[in-house]
Design a protein around this motif. Structure first.
Motif, PDB file in Angstrom:
ATOM      1  N   ASP A   7       0.830  -1.429  -0.255  1.00  0.00           N
ATOM      2  CA  ASP A   7      -0.052  -0.049   0.064  1.00  0.00           C
ATOM      3  C   ASP A   7       0.997   1.257  -0.038  1.00  0.00           C
ATOM      4  N   THR A   8       2.199   1.020  -0.075  1.00  0.00           N
ATOM      5  CA  THR A   8       2.990   2.260   0.094  1.00  0.00           C
ATOM      6  C   THR A   8       3.087   3.021  -1.195  1.00  0.00           C
ATOM      7  N   GLY A   9       2.921   4.475  -1.177  1.00  0.00           N
ATOM      8  CA  GLY A   9       3.013   5.201  -2.348  1.00  0.00           C
ATOM      9  C   GLY A   9       2.462   6.663  -2.082  1.00  0.00           C
ATOM     10  N   VAL A  10       2.558   7.186  -3.103  1.00  0.00           N
ATOM     11  CA  VAL A  10       1.885   8.796  -2.955  1.00  0.00           C
ATOM     12  C   VAL A  10       0.499   8.623  -3.389  1.00  0.00           C
ATOM     13  N   TYR A  11      -0.496   9.047  -2.666  1.00  0.00           N
ATOM     14  CA  TYR A  11      -1.897   9.099  -2.732  1.00  0.00           C
ATOM     15  C   TYR A  11      -2.368  10.159  -3.267  1.00  0.00           C
ATOM     16  N   PHE A  12      -2.983  10.253  -4.281  1.00  0.00           N
ATOM     17  CA  PHE A  12      -3.745  11.439  -4.890  1.00  0.00           C
ATOM     18  C   PHE A  12      -4.982  11.174  -4.977  1.00  0.00           C
ATOM     19  N   CYS A  13      -5.731  12.441  -4.817  1.00  0.00           N
ATOM     20  CA  CYS A  13      -7.288  12.548  -5.045  1.00  0.00           C
ATOM     21  C   CYS A  13      -7.373  13.494  -6.164  1.00  0.00           C
ATOM     22  N   ALA A  14      -8.501  13.023  -7.150  1.00  0.00           N
ATOM     23  CA  ALA A  14      -9.019  13.756  -8.360  1.00  0.00           C
ATOM     24  C   ALA A  14     -10.317  13.910  -8.362  1.00  0.00           C
ATOM     25  N   VAL A  15     -10.783  14.802  -9.309  1.00  0.00           N
ATOM     26  CA  VAL A  15     -12.285  14.903  -9.542  1.00  0.00           C
ATOM     27  C   VAL A  15     -12.730  14.863 -10.912  1.00  0.00           C
ATOM     28  N   MET A  16     -13.875  14.303 -10.953  1.00  0.00           N
ATOM     29  CA  MET A  16     -14.399  14.139 -12.372  1.00  0.00           C
ATOM     30  C   MET A  16     -16.039  14.488 -12.422  1.00  0.00           C
ATOM     31  N   VAL A  17     -16.530  14.842 -13.418  1.00  0.00           N
ATOM     32  CA  VAL A  17     -17.992  14.892 -13.711  1.00  0.00           C
ATOM     33  C   VAL A  17     -18.495  13.621 -13.601  1.00  0.00           C
ATOM     34  N   LEU A  18     -19.784  13.340 -12.995  1.00  0.00           N
ATOM     35  CA  LEU A  18     -20.432  12.037 -12.851  1.00  0.00           C
ATOM     36  C   LEU A  18     -21.933  12.332 -13.102  1.00  0.00           C
ATOM     37  N   LEU A  19     -22.496  11.650 -14.263  1.00  0.00           N
ATOM     38  CA  LEU A  19     -24.075  11.640 -14.345  1.00  0.00           C
ATOM     39  C   LEU A  19     -24.727  10.855 -13.191  1.00  0.00           C
ATOM     40  N   PRO A  20     -25.990  11.130 -12.770  1.00  0.00           N
ATOM     41  CA  PRO A  20     -26.572  10.342 -11.873  1.00  0.00           C
ATOM     42  C   PRO A  20     -26.711   8.971 -12.036  1.00  0.00           C
ATOM     43  N   ASP A  21     -26.615   8.236 -11.156  1.00  0.00           N
ATOM     44  CA  ASP A  21     -26.645   6.843 -11.228  1.00  0.00           C
ATOM     45  C   ASP A  21     -25.581   6.152 -12.050  1.00  0.00           C
ATOM     46  N   GLU A  22     -24.734   6.837 -12.296  1.00  0.00           N
ATOM     47  CA  GLU A  22     -23.356   6.354 -12.794  1.00  0.00           C
ATOM     48  C   GLU A  22     -22.449   5.596 -11.730  1.00  0.00           C
ATOM     49  N   LEU A  23     -21.725   4.788 -12.126  1.00  0.00           N
ATOM     50  CA  LEU A  23     -20.797   4.153 -11.111  1.00  0.00           C
ATOM     51  C   LEU A  23     -19.449   4.903 -11.518  1.00  0.00           C
ATOM     52  N   CYS A  24     -18.771   5.420 -10.425  1.00  0.00           N
ATOM     53  CA  CYS A  24     -17.525   6.179 -10.777  1.00  0.00           C
ATOM     54  C   CYS A  24     -16.481   5.320 -11.068  1.00  0.00           C
ATOM     55  N   PRO A  25     -15.684   5.561 -12.407  1.00  0.00           N
ATOM     56  CA  PRO A  25     -14.501   4.761 -12.725  1.00  0.00           C
ATOM     57  C   PRO A  25     -13.177   4.878 -11.724  1.00  0.00           C
ATOM     58  N   LEU A  26     -12.407   3.813 -12.055  1.00  0.00           N
ATOM     59  CA  LEU A  26     -11.218   3.956 -11.402  1.00  0.00           C
ATOM     60  C   LEU A  26      -9.959   4.117 -12.512  1.00  0.00           C
ATOM     61  N   ALA A  27     -10.212   4.694 -13.589  1.00  0.00           N
ATOM     62  CA  ALA A  27      -9.409   5.169 -14.641  1.00  0.00           C
ATOM     63  C   ALA A  27      -8.949   6.657 -14.532  1.00  0.00           C
ATOM     64  N   ARG A  28      -7.614   6.496 -14.273  1.00  0.00           N
ATOM     65  CA  ARG A  28      -7.268   8.166 -13.946  1.00  0.00           C
ATOM     66  C   ARG A  28      -7.333   9.038 -15.285  1.00  0.00           C
ATOM     67  N   ARG A  29      -7.374   8.535 -16.349  1.00  0.00           N
ATOM     68  CA  ARG A  29      -7.550   9.406 -17.458  1.00  0.00           C
ATOM     69  C   ARG A  29      -8.754  10.405 -17.626  1.00  0.00           C
ATOM     70  N   VAL A  30      -9.847   9.990 -16.891  1.00  0.00           N
ATOM     71  CA  VAL A  30     -11.034  10.683 -16.843  1.00  0.00           C
ATOM     72  C   VAL A  30     -11.038  11.634 -15.607  1.00  0.00           C
ATOM     73  N   TYR A  31     -10.106  11.678 -14.922  1.00  0.00           N
ATOM     74  CA  TYR A  31     -10.127  12.419 -13.753  1.00  0.00           C
ATOM     75  C   TYR A  31      -9.039  13.969 -13.841  1.00  0.00           C
ATOM     76  N   GLY A  32      -9.458  15.034 -13.348  1.00  0.00           N
ATOM     77  CA  GLY A  32      -8.648  16.152 -13.115  1.00  0.00           C
ATOM     78  C   GLY A  32      -9.485  17.438 -12.790  1.00  0.00           C
ATOM     79  N   PRO A  33      -9.056  18.294 -12.317  1.00  0.00           N
ATOM     80  CA  PRO A  33      -7.600  18.391 -11.762  1.00  0.00           C
ATOM     81  C   PRO A  33      -7.416  17.346 -10.534  1.00  0.00           C
ATOM     82  N   TRP A  34      -5.936  17.515 -10.091  1.00  0.00           N
ATOM     83  CA  TRP A  34      -5.359  16.509  -9.114  1.00  0.00           C
ATOM     84  C   TRP A  34      -4.973  17.260  -8.140  1.00  0.00           C
ATOM     85  N   GLY A  35      -4.865  16.682  -6.838  1.00  0.00           N
ATOM     86  CA  GLY A  35      -3.969  17.175  -5.837  1.00  0.00           C
ATOM     87  C   GLY A  35      -2.760  16.975  -5.872  1.00  0.00           C
TER      88      GLY A  35
END
Length: 127
Positions: free
Chosen positions: A90-118
Motif C-alpha cells: 500500500d506504500t505510495g503517494v496517494y492522490f485525489c482527483a475530481v470528475m463529472v459524474l452523471l446521476p446513477d453512474e458508477l465512478c470509474p477507477l481510470a485515471r484518464r477521466v479525472y482532473g484536476p489533481w491534488g
C-alpha cells in the motif's frame, strides 16, 4: 476550477491504519466523483477507490476491498479514505482527483477521466 488538497499520509507499521482526507475548494461539488489514486516508485498511478458525491456510490480496486473505506462529508466538501490492515504493498503517494459524474453512474477507477489533481500525500508502510 477545483483545487484539491490531500492530507493524512504518514509512516505506519504493517497492520496499521491511516485516514486520508481530500478537501475540495474553488467550486461546489455536485454531480461529481472524487477518486483516490496511488503511485508507488517506478509504477503506474493506479485507481484505489472513488465515490459519487450526490449518491455516495462507491467503487474499490479488488486489492483494497474489505480494508479501505471511502466516505464523503458534503458540508465540508471533503472525501476521506480510511485505510486499515495496511501492508507494504500500500506504500505510495496517494492522490485525489475530481470528475463529472452523471446521476446513477458508477465512478470509474481510470485515471484518464479525472482532473484536476491534488499534490499527493505520502503513505509509507514499513516496520
Amino acid at each position: 476550477q477545483f483545487k484539491l488538497v490531500e492530507s493524512g499520509g504518514a509512516l505506519v507499521q504493517p497492520g496499521g491504519s491511516l485516514k486520508l482526507s481530500c478537501a475540495a475548494s474553488g467550486r461546489s461539488l455536485g454531480y461529481h466523483a472524487i477518486g483516490w489514486f496511488r503511485q508507488a516508485p517506478g509504477k503506474e498511478r493506479e485507481g484505489v477507490s472513488c465515490i459519487s458525491i450526490k449518491e455516495g456510490n462507491t467503487n474499490y480496486r479488488d486489492s483494497v476491498k474489505g480494508r479501505f473505506t471511502i466516505s464523503r462529508d458534503t458540508n465540508k466538501s471533503t472525501v476521506y479514505l480510511q485505510m486499515n490492515s495496511l501492508g507494504p504493498e500500500d506504500t505510495g503517494v496517494y492522490f485525489c482527483a475530481v470528475m463529472v459524474l452523471l446521476p446513477d453512474e458508477l465512478c470509474p477507477l481510470a485515471r484518464r477521466v479525472y482532473g484536476p489533481w491534488g499534490q499527493g500525500t505520502q503513505v509509507t508502510v514499513s516496520p
